[in-house]
Enzyme design. Structure first.
Site, PDB file in Angstrom:
ATOM      1  N   GLY A 514       0.833  -1.185   0.000  1.00  0.00           N
ATOM      2  CA  GLY A 514       0.000   0.000   0.000  1.00  0.00           C
ATOM      3  C   GLY A 514       0.866   1.232   0.000  1.00  0.00           C
ATOM      4  CG  PHE A 518       3.533   7.568   4.014  1.00  0.00           C
ATOM      5  CD1 PHE A 518       4.188   6.397   3.681  1.00  0.00           C
ATOM      6  CD2 PHE A 518       2.172   7.528   4.262  1.00  0.00           C
ATOM      7  CE1 PHE A 518       3.491   5.203   3.605  1.00  0.00           C
ATOM      8  CE2 PHE A 518       1.474   6.346   4.179  1.00  0.00           C
ATOM      9  CZ  PHE A 518       2.126   5.173   3.845  1.00  0.00           C
ATOM     10  CB  VAL A 521       3.509  -0.137   3.237  1.00  0.00           C
ATOM     11  CG1 VAL A 521       3.786  -1.241   4.240  1.00  0.00           C
ATOM     12  CG2 VAL A 521       3.232   1.166   3.957  1.00  0.00           C
ATOM     13  CE  LYS A 535       4.595   5.240   7.096  1.00  0.00           C
ATOM     14  NZ  LYS A 535       3.677   5.350   8.244  1.00  0.00           N
ATOM     15  CG  ASP A 630      -4.477  10.639   9.391  1.00  0.00           C
ATOM     16  OD1 ASP A 630      -5.663  10.946   9.153  1.00  0.00           O
ATOM     17  OD2 ASP A 630      -3.670  10.298   8.511  1.00  0.00           O
TER      18      ASP A 630
END
Ligand SMILES: *[C@@H]1O[C@H](CO)[C@@H](O)[C@H](O)[C@H]1NC(C)=O
Ligand SMILES: *[C@@H]1O[C@H](CO)[C@@H](O)[C@H](O)[C@H]1NC(C)=O
Ligand SMILES: *[C@@H]1O[C@H](CO)[C@@H](O)[C@H](O)[C@H]1NC(C)=O
Ligand SMILES: *[C@@H]1O[C@H](CO)[C@@H](O)[C@H](O)[C@H]1NC(C)=O
Ligand SMILES: *[C@@H]1O[C@H](CO)[C@@H](O)[C@H](O)[C@H]1NC(C)=O
Ligand SMILES: *[C@@H]1O[C@H](CO)[C@@H](O)[C@H](O)[C@H]1NC(C)=O
Ligand SMILES: *[C@@H]1O[C@H](CO)[C@@H](O)[C@H](O)[C@H]1NC(C)=O
Ligand SMILES: *[C@@H]1O[C@H](CO)[C@@H](O)[C@H](O)[C@H]1NC(C)=O
Length: 811
Positions: A514, A518, A521, A535, A630
């Site tokens: 995913g 940022f 991953v 990540k 978040d």
């Protein structure tokens, strides 16, 4: 020029090379056996400590070579010298003089200039025997004693600590005589000259960090039997076992270690922070696991005069506009006492106003005011306040606000820029006086579009050490080294990985799980057995911020409902975070994707409780309040048994213990953002409560709150949270539940979860429960009333799409 972060103290230590001598060492200096030159040394009987003359020799990366040598004690077996004690910090032996340590005719231990035989330093006692010798004991204490009777000790180095506390040594204050044996920082990372910071006890038994013997900037609080109330982390510092004694006569702190072989360091660093560190063999370096205060900017005058401190920046010190660094070479070795100086001298002639040559002020916003402002009573306007300042040549700044007019004279210390997103309501604005031509230059610069860049400095080493700091001040300590897992048997495991190893583990980042703003991953596998999620943050500044935020928050916490950080990698601009792999992906996949396995009610309910527990822990159980900022289904991961784990701390904010801080800059995801983000009022952990409430609605309905399905009639009345709020009042909740569950639900639980959700999204944060209360609601400990309709929802009269309602420009 790149200024160094405080952590570079450690890095610099790496550059203190010396070559161990093989000559058979003794532990005694006697009249017949002196210690001469730079290679001669005493070694304690157990081989642990060495005493000798020491000089910082630069390696090729640093331009500094000290000409000063000092008599120091250090750990003998380490490949680098970390001075723990020095005798002659204030009176070094300067090249080309060669130093010698010997016993003088009066029985004192003295440092001589080898050539001229002049005394540079002496123990300065009146020995009552004529047979004194100096012995380096097994605990690192250097004693001057009678050779015939070792219990006749005339002087000992433990009584004159410098910046480090030895095991068995004491930070001591005698309440009767006032004797104060404090630790004093070194002035810079090269020399042993005493600096301005000290760590000492007052007569009431409270420890303080003190600047220049006058200003206390951090205190330990009272001793509660195991630790100091304001430094609870001490108890978890597994290595030191502190003993604190406070009686009528004296107060002192000392420590022992439980692990005999551990090599420790405790003391005060060059930046005025208390530290506790451990030598780590596999790493061949020190790991500092405790620093107080955590933020550099909390240290008094840490950047010197006319500077702005901001821990979010690297370097954290900058000059104010119109000023430049007084001594860049001192800044490079972390001595910033000189601070910054004016580029142009002040004019000081107030009558020059008309000519335009008079001094001007420029405006700094969102800062903390310098210390020692003077309030001027009779002033009614900003102009008058500015005039008061202009009329006195020593006045350097003024501030005019609710509390009237304040002016500052001479040096300005401790101006601190509002750090990213954190506000405690005390941010002020200040007008700094500069020469008229400075304003012209800055204006010109601005007009021509020149950007005054901020050097980001050499951050990687600092970043790693930052992580070390952050990870290590936690109670449950975790040791790690680059690429090596350490003390795995002690249940410890934040690992620093090499990039190449992660590349291999992820098969060159081939299996993407995913991604987001940022970066991405990837799935990986460690040692062919442990499945990990890696990540990879993009290399921008934002990536670096996220990286820090993430390690900052998640590196220091552990909870079953929070995703576990296994390690990280930080090489050049490559920043990666390694987590435990979550086979069941994230909650959104199960709730919203058509082909996903439908989560049954029981699982959903358990997920709701788990997330609540994780958030409650974040907000209140760990040392600092961490606001995730978040919370959304994408950031709730599910392990093999569908236990929820909160992930993605890239926007998280660690707030201080006192909870007086709050966030101001908007962060989060539209649709889950609490109204206070938009209205711009103070933002607290209740924003997570709001987002959590929004997630609860989605767990109930199995659809996005903002999903088009809810708006078929084009009216806001169909907005799911609105429906729930209404139906709760009308008592028809069964219809609300996800149709995919075919009514196979526990209605009592549905009602409870609906109520909780509605309470969580109340407009006013004070009306929302805390996450702890939410957990108690779930556990049935607290009773729930029917929630009122949130006003924000109620006020909407249709036509408006909730996402557009909550849409705001995030940038
Ligand atoms: C410094 O550089 C010189 C030549 O450039 C080299 O011979 C020497 O080994 C280097 N010293 C260190 C400590 O790296
Ligand atoms: C040493 O003795 C001299 C003379 O007796 C005295 O003046 C001095 O204070 C003493 N010094 C110390 C450190 O006791
Ligand atoms: C030290 O003092 C003792 C008596 O106190 C004396 O016998 C001896 O000779 C002295 N030694 C030196 C080296 O002066
Ligand atoms: C050694 O010195 C101590 C303290 O001054 C004294 O009590 C003891 O009697 C001395 N021992 C001998 C053997 O002289
Ligand atoms: C520290 O205090 C001393 C004495 O009070 C004073 O002379 C000195 O200027 C102070 N240092 C700084 C950097 O202000
Ligand atoms: C800590 O030190 C005290 C005093 O030295 C000792 O009694 C105690 O057993 C030590 N605690 C641990 C855990 O080693
Ligand atoms: C100084 O001059 C500026 C314009 O040149 C004017 O706006 C300001 O009021 C003057 N200040 C004082 C204190 O006279
Ligand atoms: C300027 O302010 C300083 C500090 O308040 C004061 O000592 C000095 O007397 C003032 N000078 C004049 C000219 O008013």
């Amino acid at each position: 020029m790149s200024l160094l972060l405080g952590f570079l103290l450690l890095l610099l230590m790496l550059s203190l090379h010396y070559s161990p001598t093989s000559s058979a060492a003794t532990d005694t200096v006697s009249p017949g056996h002196a210690l001469a030159g730079m290679s001669d040394r005493l070694v304690s009987n157990n081989g642990k400590f060495a005493l000798g003359f020491f000089k910082t020799v630069s390696d090729n990366s640093s331009s500094y070579t000290s000409r000063n040598s000092y008599l120091c004690i250090w750990y003998n077996k380490l490949p680098m010298v970390t001075p723990l004690w020095s005798a002659n910090g204030e009176s070094p032996v300067v090249d080309p003089a060669s130093p010698e340590l010997t016993i003088s005719g009066d029985g004192n231990m003295v440092i001589l200039d080898h050539v001229t035989k002049s005394i540079v330093w002496s123990t300065g006692v009146n020995a009552t025997t004529n047979d004194t010798i100096a012995v380096l004991l097994n605990d690192g204490n250097l004693v001057l004693q009678s050779s015939s009777n070792s219990s006749m000790v005339f002087w000992q180095s433990f009584d004159y600590p410098t910046d480090s506390l030895f095991i068995g040594g004491k930070i001591y204050r005698n309440k009767v005589t006032g004797l104060n044996r404090r630790l004093v920082s070194r002035k810079n990372t090269i020399d042993q000259t005493p600096g301005l910071y000290s760590l000492e006890f007052d007569i009431s038994g409270v420890g303080h960090l003190v600047w220049n013997s006058t200003v206390i900037y951090w205190s330990t609080g009272d001793w509660d039997g195991k630790f100091f109330s304001l430094a609870p982390e001490m108890i978890g510092a597994t290595i030191p076992n502190f003993t604190f004694v406070n009686n009528d006569k004296e107060v002192y702190l000392t420590y022992t270690i439980t692990k005999e072989t551990a090599i420790t360091r405790a003391g005060i660093d060059v930046n005025g922070r208390g530290i506790i560190g451990v030598w780590y063999d596999n790493l061949q370096n020190w790991l500092i696991n405790y620093r107080m205060p955590i933020l550099h900017c909390d240290v008094y005058a840490v950047c010197g005069p006319f500077t702005v401190c901001n821990d979010d920046n690297n370097p954290f010190c900058e000059c104010m506009k119109g000023f430049s660094i007084k001594s860049p070479k001192d800044w490079d070795i972390e001595d910033r006492t000189g601070g910054c100086m004016r580029n142009s001298p002040l004019n000081c002639d107030f009558t020059m106003n008309k000519t335009g040559l008079a001094d001007r002020f420029y405006h700094m916003q969102s800062i903390t005011l310098p210390h020692n402002g003077m309030n001027v009573q009779t002033v009614a306007s900003q102009d008058e306040c500015s005039e008061v300042c202009l009329r006195n040549c020593s006045c350097t700044a003024y501030s005019y606000g609710k509390s009237g007019c304040s002016v500052w004279h001479y040096d300005l210390y401790n101006v601190r820029q509002q750090s990213d997103g954190v506000a405690d309501g005390n941010w002020k604005s200040l007008h700094i006086r500069v020469a008229a031509n400075e304003m012209q230059t800055t204006e010109r610069k601005r007009k021509s579009g020149a950007i005054i860049g901020v050097g980001t400095g050499a951050g990687i080493g600092a970043l790693i050490l930052m992580i070390i700091l952050i990870v290590f001040w936690r109670r449950r300590q975790k040791w790690f080294a680059c690429g090596v897992e350490i003390n795995a048997q002690e249940g410890i495991g934040v690992t620093a990985f090499r990039y190449i190893d992660l590349q291999r583990a992820t098969k060159n980042f081939s299996e993407r799980l995913g991604g987001g703003s940022f970066g991405s991953v990837f799935k990986g596998c460690l040692n062919d057995s442990i499945i990990i999620a890696v990540k990879r943050l993009d290399g921008t500044r934002q990536g670096e911020k996220q990286f820090r935020a993430e390690v900052n928050s998640i590196g220091i916490i552990q909870h079953i409902n929070l995703v576990k950080l296994i390690g990280f990698c930080c090489e050049d601009d490559k920043k990666l975070l390694v987590y435990e792999y979550m086979p069941n992906r994230s909650l959104d996949v199960h709730l919203f994707k058509d082909n996903a396995k439908v989560l049954d009610w029981n699982v959903r309910y358990q997920i709701a409780i788990g997330v609540a527990r994780g958030l409650a822990y974040l907000h209140s159980s760990c040392r600092d309040c961490i606001i995730h900022c978040d919370i959304k289904p994408e950031n709730i991961l599910l392990d093999a048994s569908f236990v929820p784990k909160i992930a993605d701390f890239g926007m998280a904010k660690v707030l201080g213990r006192e909870f007086s801080h709050a966030l101001t800059t908007v962060r989060g995801t539209i649709g889950y953002l609490a109204p206070e983000w938009i209205s711009g009022t103070v933002v607290t952990s209740k924003v997570d409560v709001y987002s959590y409430g929004m997630v609860l609605f989605e767990i109930i309905s199995g659809r996005r709150n903002s999903s088009e399905v809810h708006f078929e009639d084009g009216g806001y009345s169909a907005y799911f949270p609105m429906q729930v709020a209404r139906q709760l009042i009308d008592g028809a909740i069964r219809n609300l539940v996800d149709a995919k569950l075919h009514g196979d639900v526990n209605l009592e639980e549905v009602e409870r979860i609906c109520k909780i959700a509605c309470w969580c999204i109340q407009d006013s944060e004070v009306d929302r429960p805390t996450m702890c209360e939410v957990v108690q609601f779930f556990e049935g400990i607290l009773e729930l009333k029917i929630p009122p309709l949130p006003r924000l929802l109620n006020n909407i009269t249709g036509g408006s799409h909730p996402t557009s309602l909550l849409s705001i420009d995030l940038q």
